[in-house]
Design an enzyme around this catalytic site. Structure first.
Site, short mmCIF file in Angstrom:
data_model
loop_
_atom_site.label_atom_id
_atom_site.label_comp_id
_atom_site.label_asym_id
_atom_site.label_seq_id
_atom_site.Cartn_x
_atom_site.Cartn_y
_atom_site.Cartn_z
N HIS A 136 77.26 21.86 -5.91
CA HIS A 136 76.88 21.81 -4.50
C HIS A 136 78.15 21.47 -3.70
O HIS A 136 79.02 20.76 -4.21
CB HIS A 136 75.83 20.70 -4.36
N ASP A 213 76.28 14.22 -10.37
CA ASP A 213 75.51 14.47 -9.16
C ASP A 213 74.07 14.73 -9.61
O ASP A 213 73.76 15.80 -10.14
CB ASP A 213 76.10 15.69 -8.43
N GLN A 216 69.35 16.77 -7.98
CA GLN A 216 68.24 17.62 -8.42
C GLN A 216 67.61 17.15 -9.72
O GLN A 216 66.56 17.68 -10.13
CB GLN A 216 68.72 19.07 -8.61
N LYS A 239 64.70 13.75 -1.76
CA LYS A 239 64.31 14.76 -2.75
C LYS A 239 63.39 14.15 -3.80
O LYS A 239 62.98 14.80 -4.75
CB LYS A 239 65.56 15.35 -3.41
N CYS A 377 74.34 25.82 -0.14
CA CYS A 377 75.49 24.91 -0.22
C CYS A 377 76.25 25.09 -1.53
O CYS A 377 76.72 24.11 -2.13
CB CYS A 377 75.06 23.44 -0.07
C1 LIG Z 1 70.87 18.06 -1.97
C2 LIG Z 1 72.01 17.97 -2.89
C3 LIG Z 1 73.14 17.23 -2.56
C4 LIG Z 1 73.32 16.53 -1.25
O1 LIG Z 1 72.31 15.62 -1.02
P1 LIG Z 1 72.16 14.94 0.43
O2 LIG Z 1 70.84 14.29 0.36
O3 LIG Z 1 72.22 16.06 1.43
O4 LIG Z 1 73.29 14.00 0.57
C5 LIG Z 1 74.15 17.17 -3.50
N1 LIG Z 1 74.06 17.80 -4.68
C6 LIG Z 1 72.98 18.52 -5.02
C7 LIG Z 1 72.92 19.16 -6.36
C8 LIG Z 1 71.92 18.64 -4.14
O5 LIG Z 1 70.86 19.36 -4.47
#
Ligand SMILES: *Cc1c(COP(=O)(O)O)cnc(C)c1O
Length: 419
Positions: A136, A213, A216, A239, A377
């Site tokens: 992302h 990260d 998800q 999320k 993104c």
């Molecule tokens: C949504 C997302 C982000 C960013 O999250 P925010 O809540 O916008 O800070 C980063 N990495 C992944 C894989 C995402 O799906």
């Protein structure tokens, strides 16, 4: 054992009682364009159940004050609720200690905290940072900014056409200049579940720390940062059925203690003079200013809700949705699925022959079906796939097989418009 959300007999695994669950999500009762809403944009933001809203209302009506700074009743109540949320999150990811849980505004801020707090201290000219082609933008841009500032180099792990990272290539990227690996646990654009545990072990064999990260992964998998052995793990509340404006950065205590704070201000200090400041211990060192107290408490309630259902039960239900959706979408003529990794979360990216993804999203909306269209993104990934954009249906535990049927019917009607 049955929770109120599942039914099972001794011979079958627990099955999610989705009708029960959906009653907790009033927003799912909406109609859009005269059709029942079919919400398939969960990878962007999931919906909030009533128990979380109830908790936020209780906080605002009877517990709200600023935390940590007063001895009066409300401040103590708010502080206790905020710190209880930290412990809930600690248990959710199985961190060793609550002080390893830093409240942030979301995944983006968590990654930026590591970039500024760890990266600026530890990365020098010529050093290398390993990312993957699936990342992302949140896990690309902050590292690029640091690389520009320091003269460091970004190396990228490639993938195969199914959306699976190539581990041999990953291993070949390591050398004596490698300082950090930052990798997504689950791809938001393709759903690929990356083999992060293996990748972490390999990085550690080279003495290199790893940031995951988890934006998800946190909503869909049972997390265990000790089992993964990651050094940092970032995710977002919105999320995870929680509020926006809140997230978590997990960090190994020893690393966090050695790091510089990213933001200076109140609540993160031990002593301040005009000559110098000494910092508070972790986690406060990284939580300057008044934090999003209500949002943190709401996130705690969201995690409690998910844990009452059970993350393994959620994962099993979503996997059944993924299988059913994959089977039905791949049977449709003119539909190309992108991302067919063996290990996948319930995300389906697709393109329709001859139809722009933006038109697909607009027309599906007229059928009440909410999907996301665009680059998600992840422009480098789109470039690797040779497309500018896709349509993406992403599922949560409150989705049903009927939602998949509505998506399939919607795609058919989009194709008819363009036939
Ligand atoms: C949504 C997302 C982000 C960013 O999250 P925010 O809540 O916008 O800070 C980063 N990495 C992944 C894989 C995402 O799906």
């Amino acid at each position: 054992m049955n929770t109120p959300f599942t039914s099972s007999t001794s011979s079958t695994p627990p099955v999610l009682d989705v009708a029960r669950i959906r009653a907790d999500f009033p927003i799912l009762q909406l109609t859009v364009a005269g059709k029942p809403l079919v919400y398939l944009d969960n990878a962007a933001s999931s919906q909030m159940p009533l128990p979380v809203m109830d908790r936020l209302r209780r906080y605002q009506t009877s517990e709200h004050a600023n935390i940590h700074r007063a001895v009066h009743y409300l401040s103590e109540t708010a502080t206790a609720a905020y710190e209880a949320a930290r412990i809930t999150l600690q248990r959710f990811i199985n961190a060793r200690e609550a002080r390893e849980v830093i409240f942030t505004s979301g995944t983006t801020e968590g990654i930026n905290l590591v970039v500024h707090g760890w990266g600026r201290q530890n990365i020098k000219a010529g050093d290398e940072i390993i990312l993957t082609v699936l990342e992302h933008h949140s896990n690309i841009v902050p590292w690029q900014m640091l690389a520009l500032e320091k003269g460091a180099v970004i190396r990228v792990v490639p993938m195969n056409d199914a959306g699976e990272l190539l581990l041999d290539n990953y291993e070949a990227l390591f050398n004596e200049r490698t300082r950090l690996v930052s990798v997504g646990h689950v791809s938001n654009a393709l759903g690929s579940i990356n083999p992060v545990k293996k990748m972490i072990a390999l990085a550690h064999a080279h003495g290199v720390p790893v940031l995951v990260d988890g934006a998800q992964a946190a909503p869909h998998l049972a997390l265990d940062v000790q089992d993964l052995d990651c050094d940092f793990y970032a995710f977002s509340g919105h999320k995870l059925c929680g509020p926006t404006g809140i997230g978590v950065l997990y960090g190994r205590a020893a690393l966090l203690e050695a790091m510089q704070p990213f933001k200076g201000g109140g609540d993160m200090i031990h002593t301040v003079t005009f000559e110098q400041t000494t910092y508070a211990p972790i986690p406060n060192k990284f939580e300057a200013g008044t934090p999003p107290i209500a949002a943190a408490i709401g996130l705690g309630a969201a995690v409690d809700y998910l844990c009452r259902i059970g993350m393994p039960v959620i994962a099993a239900h979503e996997h059944a949705l993924l299988r059913y959706a994959t089977e039905h979408l791949s049977a449709l003529p003119g539909v190309r699925l992108l991302g067919t990794a063996r290990d996948k979360a319930a995300v389906l990216s697709f393109v329709l022959a001859g139809i722009h993804p933006h038109d697909v999203g607009t027309l599906l909306n007229q059928e009440g079906v909410a999907v996301r269209t665009g680059h998600h993104c992840a422009q480098p990934l789109m470039r690797r796939l040779g497309v500018a954009a896709t349509s993406r249906a992403s599922f949560a535990f409150y989705n049903t097989l009927a939602d998949v049927d509505a998506l399939v019917a919607g795609i058919r009607s989009v194709q008819k418009v363009f036939a």
